[in-house]
Motif scaffolding. Structure first.
Motif, PDB file in Angstrom:
ATOM      1  N   GLN A 281      -5.047  24.090  24.041  1.00 51.81           N
ATOM      2  CA  GLN A 281      -3.616  23.884  23.823  1.00 51.81           C
ATOM      3  C   GLN A 281      -3.279  22.418  23.534  1.00 51.81           C
ATOM      4  N   GLU A 282      -4.002  21.517  24.208  1.00 48.66           N
ATOM      5  CA  GLU A 282      -3.758  20.079  24.029  1.00 48.66           C
ATOM      6  C   GLU A 282      -5.095  19.361  23.835  1.00 48.66           C
ATOM      7  N   PRO A 283      -5.585  19.269  22.621  1.00 49.23           N
ATOM      8  CA  PRO A 283      -6.896  18.657  22.356  1.00 49.23           C
ATOM      9  C   PRO A 283      -7.018  17.220  22.847  1.00 49.23           C
ATOM     10  N   GLY A 284      -5.906  16.526  22.997  1.00 54.22           N
ATOM     11  CA  GLY A 284      -5.972  15.127  23.424  1.00 54.22           C
ATOM     12  C   GLY A 284      -5.681  14.925  24.899  1.00 54.22           C
ATOM     13  N   HIS A 285      -5.733  15.960  25.692  1.00 54.74           N
ATOM     14  CA  HIS A 285      -5.437  15.860  27.126  1.00 54.74           C
ATOM     15  C   HIS A 285      -6.539  15.031  27.803  1.00 54.74           C
ATOM     16  N   LEU A 286      -6.229  13.787  28.179  1.00 49.36           N
ATOM     17  CA  LEU A 286      -7.253  12.864  28.661  1.00 49.36           C
ATOM     18  C   LEU A 286      -7.903  13.307  29.972  1.00 49.36           C
ATOM     19  N   LYS A 287      -7.110  13.824  30.883  1.00 50.35           N
ATOM     20  CA  LYS A 287      -7.695  14.246  32.171  1.00 50.35           C
ATOM     21  C   LYS A 287      -8.634  15.417  31.981  1.00 50.35           C
ATOM     22  N   ALA A 314     -11.644   6.199  23.420  1.00 53.42           N
ATOM     23  CA  ALA A 314     -11.051   5.899  22.118  1.00 53.42           C
ATOM     24  C   ALA A 314      -9.529   5.770  22.238  1.00 53.42           C
ATOM     25  N   VAL A 315      -8.956   6.515  23.170  1.00 52.99           N
ATOM     26  CA  VAL A 315      -7.505   6.468  23.389  1.00 52.99           C
ATOM     27  C   VAL A 315      -7.147   5.445  24.460  1.00 52.99           C
ATOM     28  N   ASP A 316      -7.990   5.350  25.488  1.00 50.32           N
ATOM     29  CA  ASP A 316      -7.727   4.453  26.621  1.00 50.32           C
ATOM     30  C   ASP A 316      -8.987   3.622  26.900  1.00 50.32           C
ATOM     31  N   PRO A 317      -9.208   2.557  26.114  1.00 49.39           N
ATOM     32  CA  PRO A 317     -10.444   1.757  26.225  1.00 49.39           C
ATOM     33  C   PRO A 317     -10.658   1.140  27.599  1.00 49.39           C
ATOM     34  N   LYS A 318      -9.600   0.987  28.391  1.00 52.16           N
ATOM     35  CA  LYS A 318      -9.738   0.338  29.690  1.00 52.16           C
ATOM     36  C   LYS A 318      -9.900   1.339  30.835  1.00 52.16           C
ATOM     37  N   ASN A 319     -10.117   2.582  30.490  1.00 51.11           N
ATOM     38  CA  ASN A 319     -10.268   3.616  31.526  1.00 51.11           C
ATOM     39  C   ASN A 319     -11.590   3.393  32.263  1.00 51.11           C
ATOM     40  N   ARG A 320     -11.515   2.816  33.454  1.00 49.46           N
ATOM     41  CA  ARG A 320     -12.721   2.441  34.192  1.00 49.46           C
ATOM     42  C   ARG A 320     -13.562   3.661  34.570  1.00 49.46           C
TER      43      ARG A 320
END
Length: 349
Positions: A281-287, A314-320
């Motif tokens: 439903q949401e291909p870009g759902h980060l979680k 690619a969307v959140d480069p700082k995601n530790r």
């Protein structure tokens, strides 16, 4: 509001048999339930834990074990050495009921009357005995409301609710549990009020009940109880599955939360399925991408895991959290390559 991700560094995201039975109680039922619990649309995002096809409609995977349980209910095989008059009368097929998810076999001791059975909202007057010590089950007669109340979050609550759904008024039954060597559990349904099937509820009622289940699941998750949370998310999903297209957007959140629970419960395969539902439903759902990456890494699918973590970065480069998990996957991949190269040298060297 979605629950935080699993990675702590990520985004917020008066007998011996009775004792043995107690040790296995939570394992036998919570796993069967979580895994019971996956509807065709896997349960909320955590466990499908239950959920895999919906546990409620799952066929027993081990018919031999079920037959053994039934044999145990019918009588001790050693009695075959006695006289014919001492042999117990064989049970009719109608006296035994096998729970579809394999969590127990029910033997009817006293048949109830009528054809109606408890439904959602039915207030049931019941008495249960034989549960392991420490299970938290109220003693004596108690009133339980089907589909509502904190009692369903207990390990015994799910078992009793599944059994009550198959009982008629006045019925007395014994439940034999897999892996439990103690005496069978006895459950008596004295009476119940009229309830409703889920399909009889209006869409607004289903959505309201689903929101309550989701809120309670999030509360349990934050309190460190992923098992109870997964059950709540699964029930919410099953309510929403019957809504007409396009369905409720709430399902995406529930599947994502269910995946978080399933990861904590050591069910990466189910967690990956729950995340797939979200990403459809949401291909870009980060979680969902992050949690699926964790699940794929646990399953040894390093390339798929790496791809999911890279999408997050690619969307959140700082995601530790994604950075750390991707680093672990790269190290694991190098170790696999080294082992493969060593094996080839031994084979052809």
């Amino acid at each position: 509001m979605e629950t935080p991700p699993v990675n702590p560094m990520g985004e917020k995201d008066t007998s011996q048999p009775q004792q043995q039975c107690g040790k296995n109680f939570r394992k036998n039922f919570d796993s069967a339930t979580q895994i019971r619990q996956q509807p065709r649309d896997p349960p909320t995002e955590i466990l499908e834990l239950r959920v895999s096809p919906d546990p409620a409609i799952q066929i027993l995977e081990n018919p031999q074990e079920t037959e053994n349980l039934a044999a145990g209910l019918e009588g001790d095989s050693d009695k075959s050495h006695g006289s014919a008059s001492e042999m117990p009368e064989p049970l009719e097929a109608s006296d035994l009921w096998y729970c579809p998810d394999g969590s127990f076999v029910k033997k009817i001791i006293t048949h109830g009357h009528g054809l109606d059975k408890p439904k959602l909202g039915s207030r049931c007057r019941v008495q249960a005995s034989g549960f392991p010590l420490g299970s938290g089950l109220p003693e004596g007669w108690t009133e339980l409301t089907m589909g509502l109340g904190p009692w369903r979050e207990e390990s015994w609550g799910e078992l009793i609710e599944k059994c009550l759904e198959s009982m008629c008024q006045g019925e007395v039954a014994e439940l034999q549990l897999p892996g439990c060597s103690g005496p069978p559990i006895r459950l008596t349904l004295a009476s119940f009020t009229q309830g409703r099937d889920s399909w009889e509820l209006e869409a607004a009622e289903k959505e309201a009940l689903a929101r309550e289940e989701r809120a309670r699941g999030t509360e349990l998750f934050r309190a460190g109880n992923p098992e109870g949370a997964a059950r709540c998310y699964g029930r919410a999903l099953r309510l929403l599955l019957t809504l007409p297209p396009p369905g409720s957007p709430e399902r995406t959140v529930l599947h994502a939360n269910l995946a978080a629970c399933q990861l904590l419960l050591g069910q990466p395969h189910l967690a990956a399925q729950s995340c797939d539902r979200v990403l459809e439903q949401e291909p870009g759902h980060l979680k969902a991408l992050y949690r699926r990456g964790v699940a794929q890494a646990a399953l040894g699918n390093l390339e798929k895991a790496s791809a999911d973590f890279k999408k997050v970065l690619a969307v959140d480069p700082k995601n530790r959290a994604a950075q750390e998990e991707l680093g672990k996957v790269i190290i694991q991949g190098k170790k696999q390559d080294a082992r493969l190269a060593q094996g080839l040298r031994k084979m052809f060297g």
